[in-house]
Design a protein around this motif. Structure first.
Motif, PDB file in Angstrom:
ATOM      1  N   ALA A 179       0.819  -1.214   0.000  1.00 43.55           N
ATOM      2  CA  ALA A 179       0.000   0.000   0.000  1.00 43.55           C
ATOM      3  C   ALA A 179       0.850   1.261   0.000  1.00 43.55           C
ATOM      4  O   ALA A 179       1.986   1.264   0.485  1.00 43.55           O
ATOM      5  N   ASN A 180       0.274   2.326  -0.528  1.00 46.87           N
ATOM      6  CA  ASN A 180       0.945   3.624  -0.586  1.00 46.87           C
ATOM      7  C   ASN A 180       1.354   4.110   0.795  1.00 46.87           C
ATOM      8  O   ASN A 180       2.325   4.840   0.934  1.00 46.87           O
ATOM      9  N   THR A 181       0.603   3.743   1.821  1.00 51.80           N
ATOM     10  CA  THR A 181       0.812   4.289   3.160  1.00 51.80           C
ATOM     11  C   THR A 181       1.692   3.419   4.048  1.00 51.80           C
ATOM     12  O   THR A 181       1.988   3.810   5.169  1.00 51.80           O
ATOM     13  N   TYR A 182       2.125   2.257   3.569  1.00 50.09           N
ATOM     14  CA  TYR A 182       2.889   1.354   4.432  1.00 50.09           C
ATOM     15  C   TYR A 182       4.238   1.979   4.781  1.00 50.09           C
ATOM     16  O   TYR A 182       4.999   2.399   3.918  1.00 50.09           O
ATOM     17  N   ASP A 183       4.522   2.006   6.081  1.00 55.82           N
ATOM     18  CA  ASP A 183       5.748   2.657   6.561  1.00 55.82           C
ATOM     19  C   ASP A 183       6.706   1.701   7.262  1.00 55.82           C
ATOM     20  O   ASP A 183       7.648   2.131   7.924  1.00 55.82           O
ATOM     21  N   GLY A 184       6.477   0.395   7.121  1.00 52.67           N
ATOM     22  CA  GLY A 184       7.366  -0.583   7.742  1.00 52.67           C
ATOM     23  C   GLY A 184       6.968  -0.965   9.154  1.00 52.67           C
ATOM     24  O   GLY A 184       7.661  -1.750   9.797  1.00 52.67           O
ATOM     25  N   SER A 185       5.864  -0.420   9.653  1.00 58.99           N
ATOM     26  CA  SER A 185       5.395  -0.743  11.007  1.00 58.99           C
ATOM     27  C   SER A 185       5.019  -2.219  11.115  1.00 58.99           C
ATOM     28  O   SER A 185       4.659  -2.848  10.111  1.00 58.99           O
ATOM     29  N   PRO A 186       5.071  -2.771  12.333  1.00 60.88           N
ATOM     30  CA  PRO A 186       4.680  -4.173  12.533  1.00 60.88           C
ATOM     31  C   PRO A 186       3.225  -4.416  12.113  1.00 60.88           C
ATOM     32  O   PRO A 186       2.371  -3.540  12.252  1.00 60.88           O
ATOM     33  N   ILE A 187       2.992  -5.625  11.624  1.00 60.96           N
ATOM     34  CA  ILE A 187       1.685  -6.020  11.098  1.00 60.96           C
ATOM     35  C   ILE A 187       1.139  -7.187  11.896  1.00 60.96           C
ATOM     36  O   ILE A 187       1.882  -8.083  12.298  1.00 60.96           O
ATOM     37  N   SER A 188      -0.173  -7.184  12.088  1.00 57.79           N
ATOM     38  CA  SER A 188      -0.880  -8.334  12.670  1.00 57.79           C
ATOM     39  C   SER A 188      -1.886  -8.833  11.641  1.00 57.79           C
ATOM     40  O   SER A 188      -2.473  -8.047  10.888  1.00 57.79           O
ATOM     41  N   ILE A 189      -2.076 -10.137  11.628  1.00 59.10           N
ATOM     42  CA  ILE A 189      -3.053 -10.759  10.737  1.00 59.10           C
ATOM     43  C   ILE A 189      -4.234 -11.219  11.580  1.00 59.10           C
ATOM     44  O   ILE A 189      -4.069 -11.944  12.559  1.00 59.10           O
ATOM     45  N   LEU A 190      -5.438 -10.800  11.164  1.00 58.55           N
ATOM     46  CA  LEU A 190      -6.661 -11.231  11.830  1.00 58.55           C
ATOM     47  C   LEU A 190      -7.298 -12.335  11.000  1.00 58.55           C
ATOM     48  O   LEU A 190      -7.371 -12.237   9.775  1.00 58.55           O
ATOM     49  N   GLU A 191      -7.734 -13.386  11.680  1.00 53.21           N
ATOM     50  CA  GLU A 191      -8.422 -14.496  11.025  1.00 53.21           C
ATOM     51  C   GLU A 191      -9.897 -14.392  11.380  1.00 53.21           C
ATOM     52  O   GLU A 191     -10.254 -14.325  12.562  1.00 53.21           O
TER      53      GLU A 191
END
Length: 150
Positions: A54-66
């Motif tokens: 995405a245009n806004t992704y800044d390298g911050s940690p990500i979580s995946i929701l199921e």
């Protein structure tokens, strides 16, 4: 059937308190039909790929929701018009017009255990929810192809 949404880890406390809901801040500039939608993928890796690209992704940690499809209203599912596909095999996400209150935050071990991601065509042979999702999306896709929307 399981669906997946990637979000910034810093957003998880708010999502836990308020549900996964459409918001006014979008990850993509110039996206189509974004308002009032939560976007869900059939595979956690695809969900993560959408966020990190995405245009806004800044390298911050990500979580995946199921999200279990039994915990959402299937009638609020729609085609993800941002994912223009050449064939049904390319369809890997959907739009959901509602708030999702029941979900699970995936751990690294959960992600590693997924060896066979769901393909769109598989939905047509899945449980009742999967089959309903398949036909909702396939009907729109077929109309799109028939009308040659560019």
């Amino acid at each position: 059937m399981k669906l997946y949404h990637a979000t910034y880890t810093e957003s998880v406390p708010s999502i836990m308190a308020n549900g996964l809901r459409p918001c006014s801040r979008h990850n993509w500039d110039g996206g189509y039909d974004l308002e009032g939608k939560v976007f869900l993928a059939f595979d956690p890796a695809v969900a993560e790929d959408y966020l990190t690209a995405a245009n806004t992704y800044d390298g911050s940690p990500i979580s995946i929701l199921e999200i279990d499809s039994k915990n959402i209203n299937i009638d609020k599912i729609g085609y993800d018009w941002n994912n223009r596909c050449e064939s049904e095999a390319d369809i890997n996400s959907i739009a959901y017009a509602g708030v999702i209150r029941k979900f699970r935050i995936m751990q690294e071990d959960d992600l590693m255990a997924i060896t066979q991601p769901v393909q769109f065509a598989d939905l047509g042979h899945g449980d009742d929810d999967a089959q309903r999702i398949y036909w909702i999306i396939a009907d729109v896709f077929d109309e799109q192809v028939a009308s040659k929307i560019e």
